[in-house]
Design a protein around this motif. Sequence first.
Motif, PDB file in Angstrom:
ATOM      1  N   VAL A 161       0.865  -1.185   0.000  1.00  0.00           N
ATOM      2  CA  VAL A 161       0.000   0.000   0.000  1.00  0.00           C
ATOM      3  C   VAL A 161       0.895   1.226   0.000  1.00  0.00           C
ATOM      4  N   PHE A 193      -2.630   5.856   1.663  1.00  0.00           N
ATOM      5  CA  PHE A 193      -3.862   5.456   2.329  1.00  0.00           C
ATOM      6  C   PHE A 193      -4.427   6.635   3.113  1.00  0.00           C
ATOM      7  N   ARG A 234      -7.142   3.288  -0.469  1.00  0.00           N
ATOM      8  CA  ARG A 234      -5.834   2.631  -0.487  1.00  0.00           C
ATOM      9  C   ARG A 234      -5.376   2.494  -1.931  1.00  0.00           C
ATOM     10  N   ARG A 264      -2.274   0.811  -4.142  1.00  0.00           N
ATOM     11  CA  ARG A 264      -1.134  -0.103  -4.038  1.00  0.00           C
ATOM     12  C   ARG A 264      -0.710  -0.587  -5.421  1.00  0.00           C
TER      13      ARG A 264
END
Length: 352
Positions: free
Chosen positions: A248, A251, A320, A322
């Motif tokens: 991640v 966030f 999030r 990633r």
Amino acid sequence: MEGRSVLADAVVGPHSVLTSWVFDVVERLSNVAKERPIIRIDRFDAVEFFADPRPVYLTNYPGNRLIQAIADGDVRSTVVLEDPLDVGGYLSRALGIDAMETIRSQSASAVANLEIGRSEQVYFLDRMTEKPVGRIVVELDRHLDFKTSPDRLAAVTEVSSRGLGAEAKLEDVLAKSDIHYAPLLRRYGNAQVSELQLASLQVLEPLLAMARGDTFRPVVWPNIVFKFGDDPAKAPPLEAEIGGPSRVLFFGPYLYLPPARYRAESVLYFSEEITEVPFVVEFHCGTLLAKARIEKQRAGAYRGYCLIDHRDATSTVEVRIRNEQGVKHGRLSLIELLFFVEADIETGREFG
């Protein structure tokens, strides 16, 4: 809603010097009228319409039940509006919380605004008003249907004005009402504000506009309100080096949004080294709201979207971002996320 009997009233405003004063005025009016109970509630408190005769609810943080009652036309609204910079400063002085938490608190106060903006019977009290306090007290009394007699209204006004009288300016009264009072920040052209304070306007001003029925402006979450996964204790970099394993990368920001369907747009920047790397953007609010996958993209600025259904006003929204596979080196910028209120259409789950 017009023409029907409401089951209750709600007075809604952020934790601020003006809201505290308004709550005090409403309680004084109720004590004189002795007909409608005043009930202070938080977001998780029950809202019972038949336990008391037409209660007046006072809240800084509306919950799902109250929002639904406003949407159904069972609750009439009184809304306190203040500049986010002034509210943020008050929260910092009065409660000692940091700038990001002041934004979060104000977003929690605004979760009913979308439904309020769709209502017909709403009384707005903006701190920028030029109305004298005597007129404000009269208008509150009329909107909340206390039917207070003129002599008793005069008595309430005298106490609520802190002895300054019915013709007193609101700011003069507020200055005498709270030890944490400060003058309006943006009334002075030389006011210095931080980057995070400026970001608060992007987040909060569109939420305030919703209360007046304006849903054209998107709610903007700029880079600075997020956390960078590799160093969450510091402000996120404008351009992050993301070399390393899948993880991640960004966030947050754990802010509140009014229940609605939103077109969530992500504005990102990719360097040439990572154009073949898949990325995933997830939206969470207690549970997963949406998950969008970016397969490939050209180097440079990128803008994509998905639709999300957000229904729980009492839970914060987290994003999030990633990478799905490791990279040797490359740069990624999270510029901003934007939330546009959408009509109730079939929900999509892919970026466009």
